[in-house]
Motif scaffolding. Structure first.
Motif, mmCIF file in Angstrom:
data_model
loop_
_atom_site.group_PDB
_atom_site.id
_atom_site.type_symbol
_atom_site.label_atom_id
_atom_site.label_comp_id
_atom_site.label_asym_id
_atom_site.label_seq_id
_atom_site.Cartn_x
_atom_site.Cartn_y
_atom_site.Cartn_z
ATOM 1 N N VAL A 454 -9.977 25.222 -9.115
ATOM 2 C CA VAL A 454 -8.629 25.058 -8.590
ATOM 3 C C VAL A 454 -7.660 25.383 -9.729
ATOM 4 N N SER A 455 -6.587 26.088 -9.395
ATOM 5 C CA SER A 455 -5.526 26.276 -10.377
ATOM 6 C C SER A 455 -4.175 26.149 -9.703
ATOM 7 N N SER A 456 -3.257 25.514 -10.396
ATOM 8 C CA SER A 456 -1.850 25.590 -10.024
ATOM 9 C C SER A 456 -1.176 26.401 -11.122
ATOM 10 N N TYR A 457 -0.148 27.152 -10.753
ATOM 11 C CA TYR A 457 0.512 27.945 -11.786
ATOM 12 C C TYR A 457 1.977 28.106 -11.442
ATOM 13 N N VAL A 458 2.761 28.350 -12.472
ATOM 14 C CA VAL A 458 4.113 28.869 -12.300
ATOM 15 C C VAL A 458 4.256 29.943 -13.357
ATOM 16 N N GLU A 459 5.023 30.973 -13.045
ATOM 17 C CA GLU A 459 5.181 32.041 -14.027
ATOM 18 C C GLU A 459 6.645 32.399 -14.157
ATOM 19 N N ILE A 460 6.940 33.062 -15.256
ATOM 20 C CA ILE A 460 8.315 33.480 -15.514
ATOM 21 C C ILE A 460 8.396 34.976 -15.276
ATOM 22 N N CYS A 461 9.300 35.386 -14.411
ATOM 23 C CA CYS A 461 9.457 36.833 -14.226
ATOM 24 C C CYS A 461 10.895 37.142 -13.851
ATOM 25 N N GLY A 462 11.099 38.316 -13.285
ATOM 26 C CA GLY A 462 12.466 38.741 -13.020
ATOM 27 C C GLY A 462 13.269 38.836 -14.309
ATOM 28 N N LEU A 463 12.635 39.407 -15.360
ATOM 29 C CA LEU A 463 13.297 39.482 -16.661
ATOM 30 C C LEU A 463 14.507 40.404 -16.578
ATOM 31 N N PRO A 633 8.101 32.339 -9.785
ATOM 32 C CA PRO A 633 7.139 32.230 -8.685
ATOM 33 C C PRO A 633 6.030 31.243 -9.060
ATOM 34 N N PHE A 634 5.356 30.755 -8.059
ATOM 35 C CA PHE A 634 4.308 29.759 -8.331
ATOM 36 C C PHE A 634 3.297 29.778 -7.200
ATOM 37 N N GLY A 635 2.275 28.946 -7.349
ATOM 38 C CA GLY A 635 1.287 28.872 -6.282
ATOM 39 C C GLY A 635 0.082 28.067 -6.719
ATOM 40 N N ALA A 636 -0.932 28.129 -5.887
ATOM 41 C CA ALA A 636 -2.202 27.463 -6.185
ATOM 42 C C ALA A 636 -3.329 28.326 -5.623
ATOM 43 N N HIS A 637 -4.406 28.414 -6.369
ATOM 44 C CA HIS A 637 -5.549 29.227 -5.945
ATOM 45 C C HIS A 637 -6.839 28.403 -6.021
ATOM 46 N N VAL A 638 -7.783 28.752 -5.162
ATOM 47 C CA VAL A 638 -9.101 28.108 -5.170
ATOM 48 C C VAL A 638 -10.175 29.193 -5.126
ATOM 49 N N ALA A 639 -11.205 29.017 -5.920
ATOM 50 C CA ALA A 639 -12.346 29.939 -5.891
ATOM 51 C C ALA A 639 -13.635 29.150 -5.731
ATOM 52 N N TYR A 655 -12.342 33.313 -2.259
ATOM 53 C CA TYR A 655 -11.143 33.230 -3.081
ATOM 54 C C TYR A 655 -9.947 33.014 -2.162
ATOM 55 N N VAL A 656 -9.268 31.919 -2.367
ATOM 56 C CA VAL A 656 -8.122 31.565 -1.521
ATOM 57 C C VAL A 656 -6.881 31.500 -2.398
ATOM 58 N N ALA A 657 -5.833 32.231 -2.001
ATOM 59 C CA ALA A 657 -4.604 32.267 -2.782
ATOM 60 C C ALA A 657 -3.424 31.823 -1.927
ATOM 61 N N VAL A 658 -2.654 30.900 -2.458
ATOM 62 C CA VAL A 658 -1.348 30.592 -1.854
ATOM 63 C C VAL A 658 -0.308 30.875 -2.923
ATOM 64 N N ASP A 659 0.551 31.821 -2.638
ATOM 65 C CA ASP A 659 1.590 32.184 -3.591
ATOM 66 C C ASP A 659 2.960 32.003 -2.945
ATOM 67 N N ASP A 660 3.899 31.614 -3.769
ATOM 68 C CA ASP A 660 5.274 31.444 -3.300
ATOM 69 C C ASP A 660 6.162 32.294 -4.188
#
Lengths: 784, 288, 157
Positions: A454-463, A633-639, A655-660
């Motif tokens: 399981v992972s939760s993530y947030v990333e920085i983009c739109g530079l 953007p952020f989300g959570a993934h499961v493998a 592999y299951v991805a939920v992205d926002d």
């Protein structure tokens, strides 16, 4: 109504030329009188050059010219680094396009042959004699930073190009007080970006006009023009860079390379067009690689699994030279994201940027964020194991609660909006997490080795905000601009400075215009990639094109709409405030029959027979958009994986991805980005890794050895999404290009470690190749 | 990506090919080109003369012969994979052919080219070793035969003289009722065999009446696993027997191991036992 | 040394004088001017150069032009006129089976042979059938969907 729908998964407008083989990539272009360049590259990773004798090549069949560092020295300037991190004691040693005195990695350019055919140019390379004095080599970035390591640049002691530190809260106190501390050393191995199109440059110099045209496989032609000016000395306004069709980049086509400069040099010397295209073998040696981190990391938590602190020491390999953006990747794009989607009140990190004798390292899809997410998610799993709780639950209790407009984290940045728990819930639900854990328990009872990650993530983009770019040493702006031009027939050109190369913005940008002013998407043509017919822009990378260029287009389109409203009011003899707009039509409130279409307006504005007092003719608007913040953007993934303990093989089963990514302009394209992104993150977890031997030779020098994901090695990626709009973006969009890659490496890694935990395996370095997994299992069995 | 200069001859017959080889020292045969051309593109090989035998009809096709089948050297992997004759007489060869490279490689790559290249990571040399095939060769002095097990002489080296042409491969039919299998640990990038194991097992009266086993990828040439075969003889082919037999494969490895960054010699040795075991299991389940 | 060759490409005879070492992909791109066929690697791995050679798919970077003299070749430009699309082209478009497009010609040429040999493949079979073609953008999933879709349209199911 025709397909004008913003938010709909319409098929791409760029595809017909691509599926029929009628698109023109750089290497497809052939100019009259064109010659071909081949570049002699150092076979040594570290050596002094005693002499170069190119005389033997000069007389070879078809050879027109041979140049060495003696010829380019003083004519071409050094390749610049364009991200000068302040406060880091950054060293910027010279990077000559053609090495004259010393080579610092296998592939460093030493000479160039220009010939009538590429075959002849290759033949002649074998007749150039170079006398090298081999020097000691260092590859491992931590080893390179130690006293006594071979020194790669004379003025850079211990090969440390910069030291960047980050501190928020009181980390030492957090660790001193912690009930639980966990730690690990994580290697994020070197990765080869592998766009399917190798890099290529075609230069055409005109002495008569003093103009240089450069066709180039670039993600950012305006930056390439700027840096071509810096390196060749040709004035910026006399340089035209064209990025025609570009076959993927993933970051590796951001930098400005020696090869472009050398190709331009050859054309300027000879007065004829010269083309250079790398072979895949060259690509593996010289086109910037990604990652190369050694991360010594630890996390503090309460006995209940509440995270209280994070501490890191990172050795980031840079290769033999600084590349265009390399100092920014392991610092700004990495360290600032150490909080992830979690409340972590105390964070400190030190990043050493270290020269080593490998290919230069720069941005590769995700650029700094996969390296951050992997260490955070690994540590969260270790905390979960230490406190004996389910990893999903430990994540949940540490996630930052939902926020709609700004949240500050300990690294000093402000996330725009987030609903991390919903993403996690959506993902666990889509995966059937509870059932998976039950199946896992059964499988383990049956002696099978099944793991769930399981992972939760947030990333920085739109530079990004240009003021911030300046503050963090980026030697450019990060705004974008757009011009929208209506022609008399109501057809539209949109010109942008960014340069999509597979991401589909010729379609999504048309959808933005269609959504704003009601034209049919097929009436909109998006122009990009040619510095002569597009406005200035900083390029396509960092999931910024839709976020920043898209915003510029929306703002310009709204200007079009307001002018159209005023012109419609004039033509309908009504007050502008009484004009309503719907679906491409402007009408007097309450009288929809009395209307002017956007096409009517475009015609009148262009012929200008009947304009309101003081209104300029034409229907055209431009906008420069400088974002107020980054997007997050952020989300959570499961493998789900199963490991074959007998061989170490890993079968990625689900592999299951939920992205926002906020508002979606074209969900089909979003989904495609997730598919590709996830697979590019699965690759490094399981297969991919550039390996150098102790002499600095690239052992994985071709696609025979560097294992790229293939169709038959992958499961179906189950893609879902939520939508939390960005509060500061005109359209609410955030960006999706890198999300999958940022999330999937730790997700798969965690799944494998989950599978191996009952066997007593505590760590394995990526990529998790069968032998490494097999050894780890055997070592654990033998009490290791 | 750009081969060095060369002279190309298209041979119309085997005799002409032999003559061209004799006339041009260092000349190389070219069939499908899928072993040689990649080396030439990287300039790891630079033969001055190529003799293309790719259009010699006499070298093509699969035919029934006494006690088995004869496969022309130019027969492609795709043709072998889909051949009824191969399926009936040596199904393990078809099974392995379908695992070579990828579809486009199987369309162009030939069995003769593959075995002549003598790459220990190739699939067919291992299978042909297990099958006890014979390689038929024509040279200036006439024809001769070489046993499959003797054909590869080392890493990328074979028993052909410089002016000999491999014309066909004679494959004896597997015994009626035999079960056979080829199991492959495929390199994720190259698709070559890190380890490949072939097994042909016959059962009579509940006991193993004949066993033929070979393993490739582990050493510089395929190894006939005679220790494994000996352990199987007369056994009931049950799990315990197969476990014990597979474990004996270490005795069949000559101590000339190969290793690389992906799979060390030690790991390949260990995997030899695992893949032999899997091949035995699959073959046993198909026997009877 | 150059030698004369003649290859029928997309139904049209293409004659030329070429070096004996020239790779077929370079003849197609340079001599015949058909640049839809790409070069993506040096080692016959990536499949971007896939064409039909005498009716079967082949990696044109691993064939000498002289070897192919007398043969017939079909490239991506030959499977439709570029306007009335081949069902595979249409399906790649409809299913978002491409992003940067560089692998697409080779992928479509490989897929066309796959469907000729197996008109109604499962997704698993499609994945195996495309094992010789690398795509770095799509994660393959929409390519598999495109081939599945085309199979349906071409009457395979």
């Amino acid at each position: 109504m025709t397909t004008r729908i913003f938010g709909s998964g319409i098929r791409r407008r760029e595809d017909p030329r691509l599926i029929t083989g009628r698109a023109s990539y750089t290497d497809d272009i052939k100019l009259p009188g064109m010659l071909h360049a081949a570049i002699l590259r150092s076979p040594y990773a570290h050596a002094n050059i005693r002499s170069v004798d190119a005389s033997g090549a000069a007389g070879q069949p078809g050879v027109v010219a041979v140049y060495t560092g003696e010829d380019t020295d003083g004519v071409l300037n050094g390749l610049p680094c364009a991200w000068l991190i302040p406060g880091s004691d950054l060293k910027t040693p010279a990077h000559p396009p053609v090495a004259k005195d010393k080579v610092r990695y296998v592939g460093d350019a030493v000479a160039v042959v220009v010939a009538e055919s590429r075959y002849q140019a290759e033949d002649a390379l074998e007749h150039i004699a170079v006398d090298y004095e081999p020097l000691d080599v260092v590859i491992n970035p931590k080893a390179a930073a130690q006293d006594g390591a071979p020194q790669i640049h004379e003025d850079v002691p211990n090969n440390i190009a910069f030291t960047w530190a980050l501190a928020g809260g009181d980390t030492d106190a957090a660790f001193a007080d912690a009930a639980v501390t966990v730690g690990d050393t994580i290697t994020l191995q070197r990765l080869i970006a592998n766009p399917m199109e190798p890099r290529s440059a075609l230069a055409q110099w005109s002495a008569a006009t003093g103009e240089l045209t450069l066709w180039n496989t670039s993600q950012n032609p305006h930056i390439a023009r700027f840096l071509t000016c810096v390196v060749t000395g040709v004035p910026e306004h006399k340089i035209r860079v064209i990025a025609p069709e570009v076959g993927g980049g993933f970051g590796s086509k951001i930098p400005y390379y020696a090869d472009e400069a050398i190709t331009a040099f050859c054309s300027m010397k000879l007065g004829v067009p010269v083309k250079w295209t790398e072979t895949r073998s060259e690509n593996y040696l010289i086109t910037t690689q990604g990652r190369d981190h050694i991360e010594e990391v630890e996390m503090a938590a309460t006995s209940d699994g509440v995270i209280t602190g994070l501490r890191t020491t990172v050795y980031a390999g840079l290769g033999g030279y600084l590349s265009t953006a390399s100092p920014g990747v392991p610092t700004i794009l990495h360290g600032l994201m150490y909080s992830g989607p979690y409340n972590i009140p105390n964070i400190s990190g030190t990043v050493y940027g270290v020269f080593n004798n490998g290919c230069p390292v720069d941005a590769y899809r995700g650029a700094g964020r996969p390296e951050a997410t992997t260490l955070i998610e690994r540590l969260v799993d270790l905390v979960a194991a230490a406190v004996g709780q389910d990893p999903a639950e430990v994540r949940r209790k540490n996630l930052i609660p939902k926020f709609e407009n700004g949240h500050d984290v300990a690294t000093g940045i402000t996330y725009d909006s987030g609903d991390y728990e919903s993403a996690l819930d959506s993902c666990l639900s889509a995966a059937g997490y509870e059932a998976l854990r039950a199946e896992q328990a059964q499988a383990r009872a049956d002696g099978r080795c099944v793991g769930i990650g399981v992972s939760s993530y947030v990333e920085i983009c739109g530079l990004g905000p240009s003021q911030v770019a300046g503050a963090v040493g980026f030697q450019g702006g990060l705004w974008e601009s757009a011009i929208i031009r209506f022609y008399p027939t109501g057809k539209v050109n949109v010109m942008v400075g960014s340069s999509p190369h597979g991401q589909g913005e010729e379609t999504t940008f048309a959808q933005i215009v269609a959504g704003e002013v009601g034209v049919d998407v097929d009436d909109v043509e998006v122009l990009h990639g040619d510095t002569d017919n597009t406005p200035m822009g900083w390029g396509t990378y960092g999931s910024r094109t839709t976020a920043v260029s898209g915003a510029a287009i929306a703002v310009a389109a709204r200007k079009i709409k307001e002018k159209s409203r005023a012109l419609a009011a004039h033509l309908l003899e009504a007050a502008p405030e009484d004009i309503e707009y719907e679906d491409g039509r402007f009408f007097v409130r309450g009288s929809p029959d009395q209307h002017k279409t956007i096409q009517d307006i475009a015609l009148m504005a262009n012929v200008a027979w009947n304009m309101p007092e003081g209104m300029e003719p034409g229907l055209e608007a431009s906008a420069f958009y400088d974002p107020p913040n980054f997007t997050y953007p952020f989300g959570a993934h499961v493998a789900v994986v199963e490991v074959d303990p007998e061989t170490g093989h890993i079968d990625l089963q689900r592999y299951v991805a939920v992205d926002d990514c906020g508002v979606q302009i074209n969900p089909m394209i979003v989904e495609g980005q997730v598919h590709g992104g996830v697979v590019q993150g699965v690759g490094p977890a399981l297969w991919e890794g550039a390996v150098y031997d102790d002499d600095g030779q690239l052992v994985t020098g071709s696609m025979l050895d560097y294992a790229l994901p293939r169709a038959d090695l992958l499961p179906e990626i189950e893609v879902h999404s939520n939508s939390t709009p960005s509060p500061h973006h005109p359209l609410g969009v955030k960006g999706i290009g890198e999300a999958g890659t940022i999330a999937s490496t730790p997700t798969v890694y965690n799944a494998v470690m989950d599978a191996l935990r009952p066997l007593g395996v505590t760590r394995v370095d990526m990529p998790l190749t069968p032998e490494k997994v097999w050894r780890a299992i055997n070592d654990a069995r033998n009490g290791g | 990506m750009f081969p060095a200069q060369l002279t190309y001859h298209r041979a119309g017959s085997v005799a002409e090919a032999v003559q061209l080889l004799s006339d041009n020292e260092g000349a190389k045969l070219l069939a499908g080109g899928h072993s040689l051309l990649p080396l030439m593109k990287l300039r790891l090989a630079a033969p001055a003369v190529l003799v293309d035998i790719g259009r010699i009809e006499a070298l093509k096709g699969i035919s029934a012969s006494d006690g088995g089948i004869t496969i022309g050297a130019l027969t492609t992997h795709a043709e072998i994979a889909s051949s009824d004759l191969v399926q009936q007489n040596a199904p393990v060869l078809a099974e392995a052919a379908a695992l070579v490279g990828d579809p486009a490689v199987r369309n162009r790559g030939t069995i003769g080219g593959s075995v002549s290249h003598a790459d220990p990571a190739s699939d067919q040399p291992t299978v042909l070793t297990a099958l006890g095939a014979t390689f038929n060769v024509t040279g200036p002095g006439g024809d001769r035969s070489i046993a499959a097990a003797d054909f590869a002489t080392g890493l990328l080296e074979n028993a052909l003289n410089d002016n000999e042409v491999l014309t066909s491969i004679s494959v004896p039919s597997v015994p009626s009722g035999a079960g056979s299998a080829y199991v492959k640990f495929s390199h994720p990038a190259s698709r070559y065999a890190v380890v490949g194991a072939a097994a042909i097992l016959s059962v009579s009266g509940g006991a193993c009446s004949s066993a033929s086993v070979a393993v490739g990828g582990v050493e510089t040439k395929p190894a006939r696993a005679s220790s494994v075969e000996a352990a199987l003889a007369g056994s009931d082919l049950g799990d315990a027997a197969l476990d014990a037999a597979a474990a004996a494969v270490g005795g069949d490895l000559s101590g000339d191991p190969m290793g690389d960054v992906f799979a060390s010699a030690e790991y390949r040795r260990a995997m030899a036992a695992v893949y032999v075991r899997r091949a035995l299991g699959a073959a046993a389940s198909r026997a009877g | 040394m150059t030698v004369p060759v003649e290859i029928t490409i997309n139904g049209k005879a293409c004659a030329g004088e070429v070096e004996e070492r020239q790779l077929l992909v370079h003849f197609i791109r340079e001599n015949a001017g058909l640049t839809g066929t790409k070069v993506g690697c040096d080692t016959s791995q990536c499949g971007t150069c896939t064409v039909q050679l005498d009716g079967v798919s082949a990696k044109s970077c691993t064939v000498l032009t002289v070897q192919a003299s007398g043969s017939s070749v079909t490239t991506i430009e030959g499977i439709s006129d570029g306007v009335d699309l081949h069902p595979l082209q249409e399906a790649f478009w409809n299913n978002h089976g491409l992003q940067c497009g560089f692998c697409t010609p080779g992928m479509i040429m490989a897929a066309s042979e796959l469907l000729r040999n197996n008109p109604s493949p499962t997704r698993e079979e499609i994945r195996h059938g495309l094992e010789g073609n690398i795509c770095r953008c799509t994660g393959y999933q929409n390519i598999v969907s495109a081939v599945e879709d085309a199979a349906g349209k071409m009457g395979g199911r």
